[in-house]
Write an enzyme that holds these catalytic residues in place. Structure first.
Site, PDB file in Angstrom:
ATOM      1  N   LYS A   1     -12.294  -1.814   7.407  1.00  0.00           N
ATOM      2  CA  LYS A   1     -11.569  -2.713   8.312  1.00  0.00           C
ATOM      3  C   LYS A   1     -12.000  -2.530   9.764  1.00  0.00           C
ATOM      4  O   LYS A   1     -12.405  -3.489  10.383  1.00  0.00           O
ATOM      5  CB  LYS A   1     -10.065  -2.538   8.149  1.00  0.00           C
ATOM      6  CG  LYS A   1      -9.571  -3.304   6.928  1.00  0.00           C
ATOM      7  CD  LYS A   1      -8.787  -2.488   5.972  1.00  0.00           C
ATOM      8  CE  LYS A   1      -8.503  -3.239   4.675  1.00  0.00           C
ATOM      9  NZ  LYS A   1      -7.697  -2.401   3.773  1.00  0.00           N
TER      10      LYS A   1
ATOM     11  N   TRP B   1       0.830  -1.212   0.000  1.00  0.00           N
ATOM     12  CA  TRP B   1       0.000   0.000   0.000  1.00  0.00           C
ATOM     13  C   TRP B   1       0.861   1.257   0.000  1.00  0.00           C
ATOM     14  O   TRP B   1       0.559   2.233  -0.679  1.00  0.00           O
ATOM     15  CB  TRP B   1      -0.955  -0.003   1.195  1.00  0.00           C
ATOM     16  CG  TRP B   1      -1.929  -1.133   1.177  1.00  0.00           C
ATOM     17  CD1 TRP B   1      -2.112  -2.079   2.141  1.00  0.00           C
ATOM     18  CD2 TRP B   1      -2.881  -1.458   0.145  1.00  0.00           C
ATOM     19  NE1 TRP B   1      -3.094  -2.963   1.772  1.00  0.00           N
ATOM     20  CE2 TRP B   1      -3.583  -2.610   0.566  1.00  0.00           C
ATOM     21  CE3 TRP B   1      -3.205  -0.895  -1.094  1.00  0.00           C
ATOM     22  CZ2 TRP B   1      -4.587  -3.205  -0.205  1.00  0.00           C
ATOM     23  CZ3 TRP B   1      -4.198  -1.485  -1.869  1.00  0.00           C
ATOM     24  CH2 TRP B   1      -4.865  -2.622  -1.423  1.00  0.00           C
TER      25      TRP B   1
ATOM     26  N   ASP C   1      -1.583   6.666   6.377  1.00  0.00           N
ATOM     27  CA  ASP C   1      -2.648   5.760   5.944  1.00  0.00           C
ATOM     28  C   ASP C   1      -2.932   4.836   7.125  1.00  0.00           C
ATOM     29  O   ASP C   1      -2.133   3.953   7.438  1.00  0.00           O
ATOM     30  CB  ASP C   1      -2.169   4.966   4.713  1.00  0.00           C
ATOM     31  CG  ASP C   1      -3.194   3.921   4.258  1.00  0.00           C
ATOM     32  OD1 ASP C   1      -4.248   3.780   4.903  1.00  0.00           O
ATOM     33  OD2 ASP C   1      -2.916   3.233   3.242  1.00  0.00           O
TER      34      ASP C   1
HETATM   35  C1  PLP Z   1      -7.141  -2.022   2.624  1.00  0.00           C
HETATM   36  C2  PLP Z   1      -6.078  -0.993   2.591  1.00  0.00           C
HETATM   37  C3  PLP Z   1      -5.956  -0.098   1.506  1.00  0.00           C
HETATM   38  C4  PLP Z   1      -6.858  -0.155   0.304  1.00  0.00           C
HETATM   39  O1  PLP Z   1      -8.082   0.378   0.640  1.00  0.00           O
HETATM   40  P1  PLP Z   1      -9.236   0.644  -0.442  1.00  0.00           P
HETATM   41  O2  PLP Z   1     -10.304   1.208   0.423  1.00  0.00           O
HETATM   42  O3  PLP Z   1      -9.571  -0.670  -1.056  1.00  0.00           O
HETATM   43  O4  PLP Z   1      -8.721   1.612  -1.420  1.00  0.00           O
HETATM   44  C5  PLP Z   1      -4.958   0.845   1.569  1.00  0.00           C
HETATM   45  N1  PLP Z   1      -4.121   0.936   2.618  1.00  0.00           N
HETATM   46  C6  PLP Z   1      -4.200   0.090   3.657  1.00  0.00           C
HETATM   47  C7  PLP Z   1      -3.245   0.221   4.794  1.00  0.00           C
HETATM   48  C8  PLP Z   1      -5.175  -0.904   3.672  1.00  0.00           C
HETATM   49  O5  PLP Z   1      -5.263  -1.745   4.712  1.00  0.00           O
END
Ligand code: PLP
Length: 373
Positions: free
Chosen positions: A210, A119, A186
């Site tokens: 999540k 990511w 993030d």
């Molecule tokens: C799941 C995740 C993403 C991707 O998220 P989307 O909502 O599918 O764009 C990005 N960064 C992290 C740390 C994630 O766990």
């Protein structure tokens, strides 16, 4: 008339449904059972108003109350300082990979990125479209097993981007570190899992699916002075300023997804907030890591000091046990422990809503598997 009948049928069919599984899926993932029940109820009829939540205006007083309480509870639980805005938007964390540099970075400027996983790397790749990037450190050559800790951030970087929890490889940092430049984080897979010192960050973003609610909503917490920092002419839907000015109601927001966030936030508060949640998460993670370290058939992926509490990655010592163990856990009603497609092995995601009983069942399955040898 009809509504009560539907609600009645719903509760009957819920009772008839098979036993709920222990859901270790990485996302979209488990939410508190009461969030599933209350949001299902709201689809049929919201709060006794004779209408479903899915059929009312996003400018109705009912939805305004939902939005207000969502933002208020977010500020309260994370103790967000007054000079930050909380914005709700769509597009997931992937859209933030682009929106962050689009809003913060000018073409001739540089943003720094810490590469701790897939990511993080994708975020950096998007930023290259809008300005220059600099990777301060990367753990890629070591299969992202650890989080680099000693690195220099060039003073002229507009920001340093980090991924607080590496969902795919299972590393996480628990300290809110300050640097000379604003930190953009993030937090998609660990937001609300522990108390966070928001004042150490310039911007925090997280897709909801999540720890927060259903897919379709993304939370952005931004220090006010960073809004609209870049000079480029901005499309309205890509401008943090538009969301801030319109209280995230410039256009129709994902009403239902926001409601699932509100229900989760209420649940978090009822359980004692983020300090209580961190304690629960630590207990779950310690239980599972202890078994991974004890059981001669498994080993952990991440180095001990950077082990994630949210995504616990482990591999079989004997590769042929991978398929065998996935088959073995089926009677235990365990779901979602297959590792990420490019990593293999196992990943047990232990998000906020996963009860410790589910971890106990997984540990039992690992011990029973050992006895079959
Ligand atoms: C799941 C995740 C993403 C991707 O998220 P989307 O909502 O599918 O764009 C990005 N960064 C992290 C740390 C994630 O766990």
């Amino acid at each position: 008339m009809g509504r009560t009948h539907y609600i009645c049928c719903l509760s009957i069919s819920m009772k008839k449904s098979s036993m709920k599984k222990h859901n270790f899926g990485a996302g979209p993932s488990i939410l508190p059972q009461e969030v599933f029940e209350q949001s299902a109820q709201a689809c049929l009829e919201y709060n006794g108003i004779g209408l479903s939540l899915l059929e009312i205006s996003h400018r109705s007083k009912e939805f305004e109350a939902i939005l207000d309480e969502t933002l208020t509870l977010t500020r309260e639980l994370l103790q967000i300082p007054d000079n930050y805005k909380v914005l709700l938007m769509q597009g997931g964390a992937n859209m933030q990979f682009a929106m962050v540099p689009y809003n913060l970075l000018n073409e001739n400027e540089t943003a720094s990125y810490l590469d701790t996983g897939v990511w993080a790397a994708k975020a950096e790749e998007e930023a290259r479209l809008y300005g220059k990037t600099h990777i301060v450190a990367s753990s890629k050559p070591d299969a992202y097993r650890y989080i680099p800790k000693t690195f220099e951030v060039p003073k002229d970087s507009v920001y340093l981007h980090v991924t607080s929890n590496n969902t795919i490889y299972g590393t996480e940092f628990f300290e809110d570190k300050s640097y000379d430049v604003p930190v953009v984080a993030d937090m998609s897979s660990d937001i609300f899992s522990r108390p966070v010192d928001v004042s150490r960050y310039g911007l925090i973003y997280a897709g909801a699916q999540k720890n927060l609610g259903s897919a379709g909503i993304t939370m952005v917490i931004i220090r006010e002075d960073l809004i609209g920092r870049s000079a480029r002419a901005k499309s309205k839907m890509w401008d943090y300023g538009i969301y801030a000015k319109n209280n995230s109601l410039y256009n129709t927001p994902p009403v239902f997804a926001i409601y699932t966030c509100l229900l989760t936030l209420r649940w978090l508060k009822k359980l004692g907030g983020l300090t209580a949640m961190e304690k629960r998460n630590k207990a779950k993670a310690e239980l599972l890591y202890a078994e991974i370290d004890r059981n001669p058939l498994f080993k952990g992926h991440a180095v001990a000091e950077d082990r994630s509490r949210m995504n616990i990655n482990f591999v079989p010592v004997h590769p042929e046990d991978e398929a065998a163990f996935l088959e073995f856990v089926k009677p235990y009603h365990i779901h979602g422990i297959k590792g990420y497609r490019t990593v293999g092995g196992f990943r047990a995601s232990c998000y906020n809503a996963l009860p410790i009983e589910s971890v106990q069942v997984l540990v039992q399955a690992m011990q029973d598997f050992e006895k079959t040898k």
